[in-house]
Enzyme design. Structure first.
Site, PDB file in Angstrom:
ATOM      1  N   SER A 131       2.354   6.650  11.034  1.00  0.00           N
ATOM      2  CA  SER A 131       3.791   6.731  10.755  1.00  0.00           C
ATOM      3  C   SER A 131       4.153   8.056  10.116  1.00  0.00           C
ATOM      4  CB  SER A 131       4.220   5.580   9.833  1.00  0.00           C
ATOM      5  OG  SER A 131       3.401   5.536   8.672  1.00  0.00           O
ATOM      6  N   LYS A 162      -7.977   1.636  11.200  1.00  0.00           N
ATOM      7  CA  LYS A 162      -7.101   0.622  11.809  1.00  0.00           C
ATOM      8  C   LYS A 162      -6.942   0.926  13.294  1.00  0.00           C
ATOM      9  CE  LYS A 162      -2.545   0.276  11.002  1.00  0.00           C
ATOM     10  NZ  LYS A 162      -1.972   0.316  12.380  1.00  0.00           N
ATOM     11  N   GLU A 170       2.698  -7.101  13.115  1.00  0.00           N
ATOM     12  CA  GLU A 170       3.962  -6.374  13.014  1.00  0.00           C
ATOM     13  C   GLU A 170       5.002  -6.895  14.004  1.00  0.00           C
ATOM     14  OE1 GLU A 170       5.842  -1.840  13.143  1.00  0.00           O
ATOM     15  OE2 GLU A 170       3.669  -2.115  13.306  1.00  0.00           O
TER      16      GLU A 170
END
Length: 269
Positions: A51, A118, A187
């Site tokens: 992000s 991740k 998510e």
């Protein structure tokens, strides 16, 4: 105002898994040493998220993040939060097959002090996750709305709206757990489905836009602290009016300089 942080305990894989059904886990993103240090005594885990490509670099999505960028920012976060459990997002294109994934994750481990990586994907990436965990790489999974799939999916779409999709997400979570992941980010998933996913696995689920019944929550720091002004996702709560606080402070600095109020005699050599 002073804030007292109580009962801080450095996390490890065992403690994270054992927290299932016992305590809610808190996760926040960080991209530099300064903010990582500020966050480190409050949250259970710090995610060096791709992000950063949007909130730090000003790009429109995460896809152009590079491995070198992620390693650079992970080093910075590790320097600022020396006692934290730190997870590195593996960027788009760095785990397209088992060998490529292991090579790139090994590079992250060798060049940083990251505790884990991740990986986005469910059943389709389970073999890659298994290969990593079998070679001593700790993996956090990521299912549901996956930002790295934004172009192939035609945008950011909430998952779990149909029975078929809900069932697929549960299969994804189970596959990721069986592959050896220690936790799963869930998510952009309908809250009732996120609850079923959480109940279907024995490892913690970390929600973002997935309701209250996951085992923990993660937010992007610039969203949570009100620095990102372009838009506010429905699932974000602002805990600070960061953008306006910064603007007001800079304007006050400008005013003091123009009025010769800064620096004062006490601030001179």
């Amino acid at each position: 105002m002073s804030i007292i942080v109580n009962n801080f305990e450095k996390m490890n894989i065992t403690k994270i898994i054992q927290s299932k059904n016992k305590k809610k886990l808190t996760v926040i993103t960080a991209y530099d040493a300064l903010f990582a240090k500020l966050f480190s005594q409050s949250v259970d885990m710090i995610l060096v998220g791709d992000s950063l490509n949007m909130s730090f670099m000003g790009e429109t999505d995460t896809l152009s993040s590079t491995l070198d960028q992620m390693i650079y920012h992970t080093k910075a976060v590790c320097n600022g939060a020396k006692n934290s459990f730190i997870i590195t997002d593996m960027p788009f294109g760095t785990y397209i097959n088992k060998d490529e994934a292991l090579r790139n994750c090994t590079k992250v481990y060798q060049q940083t002090l990251a505790s884990a990586v991740k990986i986005e994907g469910g059943e389709d990436r389970a073999d890659i996750i298994k290969h990593l965990t079998s070679n001593a790489i700790a993996v956090m999974g990521h299912i549901g709305l996956m930002p790295q799939y934004v172009r192939s999916e035609g945008g950011y779409k909430v998952r779990g709206k149909t029975k078929e999709d809900a069932e697929q997400l549960i299969r994804d979570a189970i596959a990721v757990e069986k592959a050896g992941a220690f936790a799963i980010v869930v998510e952009g998933v309908m809250s009732d489905v996120a609850k079923k996913i959480t109940e279907a696995v024995n490892i913690p689920t970390i929600g973002i836009g997935a309701g209250i019944d996951t085992d923990g929550q993660v937010l992007v720091w610039s969203d949570m602290l009100g620095f990102f002004e372009e838009f506010k996702p429905k699932f974000v709560r602002h805990y600070l009016d960061g953008a306006n606080i910064i603007k007001n402070a800079v304007n006050k600095y400008k005013e003091d300089v123009k009025n010769k109020a800064f620096p004062s005699k006490e601030e001179e050599y």
